[in-house]
Design an enzyme around this catalytic site. Structure first.
Site, PDB file in Angstrom:
ATOM      1  N   ASP A  83      12.675   4.929  60.986  1.00 22.88           N
ATOM      2  CA  ASP A  83      12.322   3.502  61.062  1.00 22.88           C
ATOM      3  C   ASP A  83      11.191   3.326  62.074  1.00 22.88           C
ATOM      4  OD1 ASP A  83      12.621   0.744  60.623  1.00 22.88           O
ATOM      5  OD2 ASP A  83      14.088   0.535  62.241  1.00 22.88           O
ATOM      6  N   HIS A 181      12.066  -9.285  64.353  1.00 17.85           N
ATOM      7  CA  HIS A 181      13.175  -8.462  64.841  1.00 17.85           C
ATOM      8  C   HIS A 181      14.013  -9.194  65.895  1.00 17.85           C
ATOM      9  CE1 HIS A 181      10.433  -5.266  63.270  1.00 17.85           C
ATOM     10  NE2 HIS A 181      11.578  -4.882  62.763  1.00 17.85           N
ATOM     11  N   GLY A 182      15.254  -8.775  66.028  1.00 17.78           N
ATOM     12  CA  GLY A 182      16.095  -9.267  67.121  1.00 17.78           C
ATOM     13  C   GLY A 182      16.952 -10.464  66.756  1.00 17.78           C
ATOM     14  N   HIS A 212      11.728  -6.289  56.890  1.00 21.49           N
ATOM     15  CA  HIS A 212      12.217  -5.961  58.237  1.00 21.49           C
ATOM     16  C   HIS A 212      12.729  -7.236  58.896  1.00 21.49           C
ATOM     17  CE1 HIS A 212      10.791  -1.768  59.117  1.00 21.49           C
ATOM     18  NE2 HIS A 212      10.323  -1.980  57.901  1.00 21.49           N
ATOM     19  N   ASN A 255      16.291  -4.410  55.939  1.00 18.67           N
ATOM     20  CA  ASN A 255      16.622  -3.717  57.188  1.00 18.67           C
ATOM     21  C   ASN A 255      17.556  -4.528  58.080  1.00 18.67           C
ATOM     22  OD1 ASN A 255      14.775  -1.863  56.320  1.00 18.67           O
ATOM     23  ND2 ASN A 255      13.521  -1.919  58.161  1.00 18.67           N
ATOM     24  N   ASP A 257      19.645  -4.205  61.778  1.00 14.19           N
ATOM     25  CA  ASP A 257      20.052  -3.547  63.019  1.00 14.19           C
ATOM     26  C   ASP A 257      20.818  -4.527  63.913  1.00 14.19           C
ATOM     27  OD1 ASP A 257      20.396  -1.859  65.123  1.00 14.19           O
ATOM     28  OD2 ASP A 257      18.305  -1.769  65.726  1.00 14.19           O
ATOM     29  N   ARG A 261      24.509  -4.366  65.961  1.00  7.59           N
ATOM     30  CA  ARG A 261      24.638  -4.401  67.428  1.00  7.59           C
ATOM     31  C   ARG A 261      25.613  -5.496  67.844  1.00  7.59           C
ATOM     32  NH1 ARG A 261      18.565  -3.371  69.890  1.00  7.59           N
ATOM     33  NH2 ARG A 261      18.086  -1.597  68.559  1.00  7.59           N
ATOM     34  N   ARG A 282      38.295   5.390  72.663  1.00  5.44           N
ATOM     35  CA  ARG A 282      38.753   5.280  71.263  1.00  5.44           C
ATOM     36  C   ARG A 282      39.407   3.927  71.017  1.00  5.44           C
ATOM     37  NH1 ARG A 282      41.909  10.880  71.729  1.00  5.44           N
ATOM     38  NH2 ARG A 282      42.516   9.716  73.586  1.00  5.44           N
TER      39      ARG A 282
HETATM   40  O1  G3H Z   1      13.096  -2.683  64.326  1.00  3.16           O
HETATM   41  C1  G3H Z   1      13.575  -2.053  65.259  1.00  3.16           C
HETATM   42  C2  G3H Z   1      14.987  -1.629  65.200  1.00  3.16           C
HETATM   43  O2  G3H Z   1      15.840  -2.716  65.477  1.00  3.16           O
HETATM   44  C3  G3H Z   1      15.224  -0.461  66.103  1.00  3.16           C
HETATM   45  O3  G3H Z   1      15.238  -0.820  67.440  1.00  3.16           O
HETATM   46  O4  G3H Z   1      13.828   0.808  68.683  1.00  3.16           O
HETATM   47  O5  G3H Z   1      15.690  -0.386  69.806  1.00  3.16           O
HETATM   48  O6  G3H Z   1      16.148   1.403  68.136  1.00  3.16           O
HETATM   49  P1  G3H Z   1      15.213   0.311  68.576  1.00  3.16           P
HETATM   50  P1  13P Z   2      16.878  -6.967  62.720  1.00  6.48           P
HETATM   51  O1  13P Z   2      16.513  -6.992  64.166  1.00  6.48           O
HETATM   52  O2  13P Z   2      16.720  -8.307  62.103  1.00  6.48           O
HETATM   53  O3  13P Z   2      18.209  -6.362  62.482  1.00  6.48           O
HETATM   54  O4  13P Z   2      15.786  -6.024  61.985  1.00  6.48           O
HETATM   55  C1  13P Z   2      15.957  -4.635  61.984  1.00  6.48           C
HETATM   56  C2  13P Z   2      14.751  -3.913  61.487  1.00  6.48           C
HETATM   57  O5  13P Z   2      13.822  -4.466  60.930  1.00  6.48           O
HETATM   58  C3  13P Z   2      14.727  -2.468  61.695  1.00  6.48           C
HETATM   59  O6  13P Z   2      13.515  -1.911  61.305  1.00  6.48           O
HETATM   60 ZN    ZN Z   3      11.876  -3.218  61.582  1.00  4.93          ZN
END
Ligand code: G3H
Ligand code: 13P
Ligand code: ZN
Length: 310
Positions: A83, A181-182, A212, A255, A257, A261, A282
């Site tokens: 990614d 993102h975020g 994304h 996508n 993430d 989280r 655990r």
């Molecule tokens: O788009 C980015 C993803 O959320 C990955 O984030 O670089 O903190 O693993 P990261």
């Molecule tokens: P989110 O932050 O919306 O989950 O997007 C994740 C992403 O684009 C990873 O590449």
């Molecule tokens: Zn992304």
């Protein structure tokens, strides 16, 4: 089934009008949760790792865990994807380590330089039977280690997208239509530029399109984090209805993430508050893993439409 590229997955999803979820992985619990969700909902899946995830978990551990996952669920088509690959070297490292798909994100550069860097990755990847996702246009927010301010956010130009795909030979394209993102994607109403998506699909109908920054920022998970001691005010993502519409309108890969989280954090926080004397990892990681699994299943079954597509 051995690891697959995204080629067949996208071919089927484009024909039938649904999207494949691409979920960011950082540790064993997340991988297990996503894979169990995929198996239970009979969905193909993309596991993806950012360069920060690779630094954290280490590439050999990631690959071995993914191998274990496909041994456990041989019926699930799984691609392992880099990614936001920041440069050729990182993409090459992942290809050489056995990734079946890589993203090169040179979207912060101008068009010509983006083409040049992307093309170099495409040439190497294709030689090794690996597929490449590229990005054109900039998402607001934080892109891995690249900071892009709201003011710089710009939508993808459909004509440029066509030229970009022709010049680079990339296999799929991430476009900017209003996501970021975020956990803080929108201040007011959530809106995506479906007109841009439609134009892109008209000009490059055979190129799988990637969204994304597509977490819903599930309100129940944010509330749960806050209820158990967190402080995440005003978080807002892309509602399920909009993602469902995107899945049916030509977006092939979505996508996620941030929602994972939030699920992990909510699950862990709840145990810590309800059982302050708990200190067995655990004990607090198991409910967190369960919550991630339910989150992923919901997306596959109710939002992306990828369930029962194996
Ligand atoms: O788009 C980015 C993803 O959320 C990955 O984030 O670089 O903190 O693993 P990261
Ligand atoms: P989110 O932050 O919306 O989950 O997007 C994740 C992403 O684009 C990873 O590449
Ligand atoms: Zn992304």
């Amino acid at each position: 089934m051995p690891l697959v590229t995204t080629k067949e997955m996208f071919k089927k999803s484009m024909k039938e009008g649904y999207a494949i979820g691409a979920f960011n992985v950082n540790n064993m619990e997340i991988i297990q949760a996503i894979m169990d969700a995929a198996a239970e909902s009979k969905s193909p899946v993309i596991l993806q790792a950012s360069s920060s995830a690779i630094k954290y978990a280490r590439i050999n551990y990631l690959m071995k865990m993914v191998e274990a996952a496909i041994e456990e669920h041989p019926e699930v088509p799984v691609a392992i994807h880099l990614d936001h690959g920041p440069d050729f070297e990182t993409a090459k490292m992942c290809i050489d380590a056995g990734f079946t798909s890589v993203m090169i994100d040179a979207s912060k550069y101008d068009f010509e330089k983006n083409v040049e860097i992307t093309k170099k990755v495409v040439d190497y990847a294709h030689m090794k039977g690996v597929v490449v996702e590229a990005e054109l246009g900039t998402l607001a927010g934080v892109e891995d280690e690249v900071n892009v301010s709201d003011d710089d956010a710009r939508y993808t130009n459909p004509e440029q997208a066509k030229e970009f795909v022709e010049k680079t030979g990339c296999d799929s394209l991430a476009i900017a239509i209003g996501t970021s993102h975020g956990a803080y994607k929108f201040k007011g109403e959530a809106k995506l530029r479906f007109d841009i998506l439609a134009k892109v699909k008209e000009l490059i109908p055979n190129t799988p399109i990637v969204l994304h920054g597509a977490s819903t920022v599930i309100p129940e998970l944010v509330e749960m984090c806050n209820k158990y001691g967190g402080d995440i005010p005003g978080a807002k993502g892309v509602p399920d209805e909009i993602l469902n519409k995107a899945s049916k309108s030509g977006v092939s890969k979505i996508n996620v993430d941030t929602d994972l989280r939030l699920a992990m954090t909510a699950g862990i926080r709840k145990v810590f508050v309800e059982e302050p004397n708990a200190f067995d990892p655990r004990k607090y990681l198991s409910p967190a893993r369960e919550l991630i699994k339910e989150t992923v299943k919901h997306k596959m079954i109710d939002v992306f439409g990828s369930s029962n597509k194996i």
